[in-house]
Enzyme design. Structure first.
Site, mmCIF file in Angstrom:
data_model
loop_
_atom_site.group_PDB
_atom_site.id
_atom_site.type_symbol
_atom_site.label_atom_id
_atom_site.label_comp_id
_atom_site.label_asym_id
_atom_site.label_seq_id
_atom_site.Cartn_x
_atom_site.Cartn_y
_atom_site.Cartn_z
ATOM 1 N N ASP A 59 0.835 -1.199 0.000
ATOM 2 C CA ASP A 59 0.000 0.000 0.000
ATOM 3 C C ASP A 59 0.874 1.255 0.000
ATOM 4 O O ASP A 59 1.708 1.427 0.895
ATOM 5 C CB ASP A 59 -0.882 0.008 1.268
ATOM 6 C CG ASP A 59 -1.792 1.216 1.313
ATOM 7 O OD1 ASP A 59 -2.858 1.167 0.681
ATOM 8 O OD2 ASP A 59 -1.427 2.224 1.961
ATOM 9 N N TYR A 107 2.534 9.929 0.024
ATOM 10 C CA TYR A 107 3.578 9.358 0.892
ATOM 11 C C TYR A 107 4.986 9.695 0.405
ATOM 12 O O TYR A 107 5.966 9.407 1.099
ATOM 13 C CB TYR A 107 3.449 7.828 1.006
ATOM 14 C CG TYR A 107 2.167 7.343 1.644
ATOM 15 C CD1 TYR A 107 1.269 8.217 2.235
ATOM 16 C CD2 TYR A 107 1.860 5.993 1.655
ATOM 17 C CE1 TYR A 107 0.095 7.764 2.797
ATOM 18 C CE2 TYR A 107 0.687 5.528 2.230
ATOM 19 C CZ TYR A 107 -0.193 6.423 2.791
ATOM 20 O OH TYR A 107 -1.353 5.961 3.354
ATOM 21 N N HIS A 117 -7.982 9.128 -1.918
ATOM 22 C CA HIS A 117 -7.366 9.105 -0.588
ATOM 23 C C HIS A 117 -8.284 9.683 0.492
ATOM 24 O O HIS A 117 -8.405 9.117 1.581
ATOM 25 C CB HIS A 117 -6.037 9.871 -0.629
ATOM 26 C CG HIS A 117 -5.082 9.489 0.447
ATOM 27 N ND1 HIS A 117 -3.721 9.460 0.281
ATOM 28 C CD2 HIS A 117 -5.284 9.092 1.739
ATOM 29 C CE1 HIS A 117 -3.137 9.069 1.396
ATOM 30 N NE2 HIS A 117 -4.069 8.853 2.303
ATOM 31 N N SER A 133 -11.069 5.839 0.265
ATOM 32 C CA SER A 133 -10.427 5.788 1.583
ATOM 33 C C SER A 133 -10.960 6.936 2.428
ATOM 34 O O SER A 133 -11.223 8.026 1.900
ATOM 35 C CB SER A 133 -8.903 5.891 1.418
ATOM 36 O OG SER A 133 -8.280 5.901 2.676
ATOM 37 N N SER A 155 -3.641 1.807 9.907
ATOM 38 C CA SER A 155 -3.152 1.917 11.285
ATOM 39 C C SER A 155 -3.697 0.764 12.129
ATOM 40 O O SER A 155 -4.240 0.989 13.226
ATOM 41 C CB SER A 155 -3.523 3.267 11.905
ATOM 42 O OG SER A 155 -3.043 4.333 11.117
ATOM 43 N N PRO A 156 -3.567 -0.483 11.663
ATOM 44 C CA PRO A 156 -4.179 -1.615 12.369
ATOM 45 C C PRO A 156 -3.529 -1.890 13.717
ATOM 46 O O PRO A 156 -4.123 -2.584 14.553
ATOM 47 C CB PRO A 156 -3.950 -2.787 11.399
ATOM 48 C CG PRO A 156 -2.736 -2.401 10.617
ATOM 49 C CD PRO A 156 -2.833 -0.908 10.448
HETATM 50 P P1 NAP Z 1 0.422 0.976 12.091
HETATM 51 O O1 NAP Z 1 0.628 -0.001 11.009
HETATM 52 O O2 NAP Z 1 -0.760 0.827 12.972
HETATM 53 O O3 NAP Z 1 1.696 1.032 13.048
HETATM 54 C C1 NAP Z 1 2.987 1.224 12.535
HETATM 55 C C2 NAP Z 1 3.929 1.326 13.730
HETATM 56 O O4 NAP Z 1 3.942 0.078 14.432
HETATM 57 C C3 NAP Z 1 5.357 1.606 13.301
HETATM 58 O O5 NAP Z 1 5.922 2.453 14.271
HETATM 59 C C4 NAP Z 1 6.009 0.220 13.336
HETATM 60 O O6 NAP Z 1 7.380 0.285 13.635
HETATM 61 C C5 NAP Z 1 5.281 -0.422 14.492
HETATM 62 N N1 NAP Z 1 5.208 -1.865 14.348
HETATM 63 C C6 NAP Z 1 4.901 -2.571 13.234
HETATM 64 N N2 NAP Z 1 4.872 -3.892 13.504
HETATM 65 C C7 NAP Z 1 5.193 -4.022 14.817
HETATM 66 C C8 NAP Z 1 5.348 -5.127 15.662
HETATM 67 N N3 NAP Z 1 5.132 -6.364 15.224
HETATM 68 N N4 NAP Z 1 5.685 -4.903 16.963
HETATM 69 C C9 NAP Z 1 5.882 -3.660 17.425
HETATM 70 N N5 NAP Z 1 5.749 -2.545 16.646
HETATM 71 C C10 NAP Z 1 5.403 -2.738 15.348
HETATM 72 O O7 NAP Z 1 0.398 2.489 11.536
HETATM 73 P P2 NAP Z 1 0.280 3.262 10.165
HETATM 74 O O8 NAP Z 1 1.569 3.322 9.455
HETATM 75 O O9 NAP Z 1 -0.405 4.522 10.505
HETATM 76 O O10 NAP Z 1 -0.770 2.424 9.282
HETATM 77 C C11 NAP Z 1 -0.411 1.393 8.403
HETATM 78 C C12 NAP Z 1 -0.567 1.799 6.963
HETATM 79 O O11 NAP Z 1 -1.898 2.212 6.675
HETATM 80 C C13 NAP Z 1 0.250 3.034 6.545
HETATM 81 O O12 NAP Z 1 1.621 2.751 6.441
HETATM 82 C C14 NAP Z 1 -0.414 3.388 5.257
HETATM 83 O O13 NAP Z 1 0.012 2.523 4.206
HETATM 84 C C15 NAP Z 1 -1.876 3.160 5.629
HETATM 85 N N6 NAP Z 1 -2.540 4.403 6.089
HETATM 86 C C16 NAP Z 1 -3.504 4.948 5.294
HETATM 87 C C17 NAP Z 1 -4.138 6.109 5.677
HETATM 88 C C18 NAP Z 1 -5.203 6.682 4.781
HETATM 89 O O14 NAP Z 1 -5.587 7.846 4.977
HETATM 90 N N7 NAP Z 1 -5.700 5.925 3.830
HETATM 91 C C19 NAP Z 1 -3.826 6.748 6.883
HETATM 92 C C20 NAP Z 1 -2.845 6.163 7.691
HETATM 93 C C21 NAP Z 1 -2.228 4.997 7.287
HETATM 94 P P3 NAP Z 1 8.527 0.013 12.556
HETATM 95 O O15 NAP Z 1 8.245 0.898 11.381
HETATM 96 O O16 NAP Z 1 9.771 0.349 13.302
HETATM 97 O O17 NAP Z 1 8.466 -1.441 12.187
#
Ligand code: NAP
Length: 277
Positions: free
Chosen positions: A42, A47, A105, A135, A184-185
């Site tokens: 994704d 980004y 988005h 989204s 942000s799961p």
């Molecule tokens: P997230 O996936 O909920 O959390 C990411 C954080 O968790 C990072 O700091 C990562 O650290 C850490 N992490 C990952 N796996 C882990 C584990 N097994 N144990 C401990 N910590 C862990 O947050 P997010 O990046 O906000 O959301 C995921 C994706 O959703 C985004 O990257 C993006 O592609 C998408 N998104 C979309 C929107 C939208 O508006 N459509 C908004 C937000 C996000 P490390 O990086 O150090 O591994």
């Protein structure tokens, strides 16, 4: 890997999020993820990493057609000509001939969704985009997108994790054959220290993060796209398909977020909901 099958799309239930992963490290993360078995990536115009995602994709030992690649059109590009131009620019940066899924988005208050979706449909006809979706759309915005679209809207990518209720939207997605992609799961890392998730995980030899991801992918029509940077987190997050939570555990995780509080919070305009929940 398990899949969600909606509107002709077959979406791997677990994907790699790449927000805030830029620079050479991003290409390395994408390559490592694909080599580990991820088949869903994704990204988004906003980004600022599409070219690095493309580099990682090219470097991995995986055929392009085996990867489900999503990008998103940013809010300033939702007018017809901007959709057509910016999507082509995304393909150039990603160095691919098509993306599997193109998302709006964020909804825009002044650009009719019909105009944006119409342009995205034309990109589909040209073979540059296989599926389209949205989204950050509420249930009523999703309903409107479905109404004006000639073809299926296959996904709504929204904030969803064990501390955030999306039951109403998910029920609507199931009824209308739309995948709910949980962004942000891991609640941006907030679920990692959750004692209840850790306690459930102890029974299966899994971490709180893995229980959070399992809880999501075990739900009908739900896809999760955790962001991880290094190999350890990438491996850990992918390793959620060899156990199942019981119905009672699924419910217990769901219930930990008191319904009334959730519903009240969901009524607060999104601009005021900056506090992570
Ligand atoms: P997230 O996936 O909920 O959390 C990411 C954080 O968790 C990072 O700091 C990562 O650290 C850490 N992490 C990952 N796996 C882990 C584990 N097994 N144990 C401990 N910590 C862990 O947050 P997010 O990046 O906000 O959301 C995921 C994706 O959703 C985004 O990257 C993006 O592609 C998408 N998104 C979309 C929107 C939208 O508006 N459509 C908004 C937000 C996000 P490390 O990086 O150090 O591994």
């Amino acid at each position: 890997m398990e899949h969600v099958e909606v509107g002709g799309a077959r979406i791997p239930k677990l994907g790699l999020g790449t927000w805030q992963n830029t620079g050479p490290g991003c290409a390395e993360t994408v390559r490592t993820a694909l080599d580990l078995g991820y088949r869903h990536i994704d990204t988004a115009q906003a980004y600022d990493n599409e070219s690095k995602v493309g580099e990682g994709l090219a470097a991995a030992d995986v055929d392009r057609e085996d990867v489900f690649l999503t990008t998103k059109v940013w809010r300033s590009n939702l007018r017809r000509e901007d959709v057509l131009r910016s999507a082509r620019e995304s393909l150039d940066r990603l160095d691919v001939e098509y993306v599997d899924l193109l998302l709006v988005h964020w909804p825009h208050p002044r650009v009719p969704i019909e105009e944006t979706v119409g342009a995205m449909t034309d990109l589909q006809s040209e073979g540059l985009v296989t599926h389209i979706g949205v989204s950050n759309f509420t249930r009523s915005q999703l309903r409107e997108a479905i109404r004006v679209s000639e073809g299926p809207i296959v996904a709504d990518q929204v904030l969803y994790h064990p501390l955030k209720d999306q039951s109403d939207l998910r029920a609507f997605c199931v009824e209308n054959d739309v995948a709910l992609t949980a962004y942000s799961p891991l609640a941006h890392g907030a679920v990692i220290d959750d004692e209840r998730l850790a306690e459930i995980g102890d029974r299966y030899g899994k971490t709180a993060a893995q229980v959070a991801l399992r809880w999501l992918v075990q739900q009908e029509h739900v896809v999760a796209i955790p962001k991880a940077t290094g190999r350890d987190h990438l491996e850990e997050n992918l390793d959620v398909f060899d156990f199942s939570l019981t119905d009672a555990e699924m419910q217990r995780i769901h219930d930990r977020n008191p319904g009334l509080e959730r519903r009240l919070r969901n009524l607060v305009p999104s601009i005021m909901r900056r506090v992570p929940i």
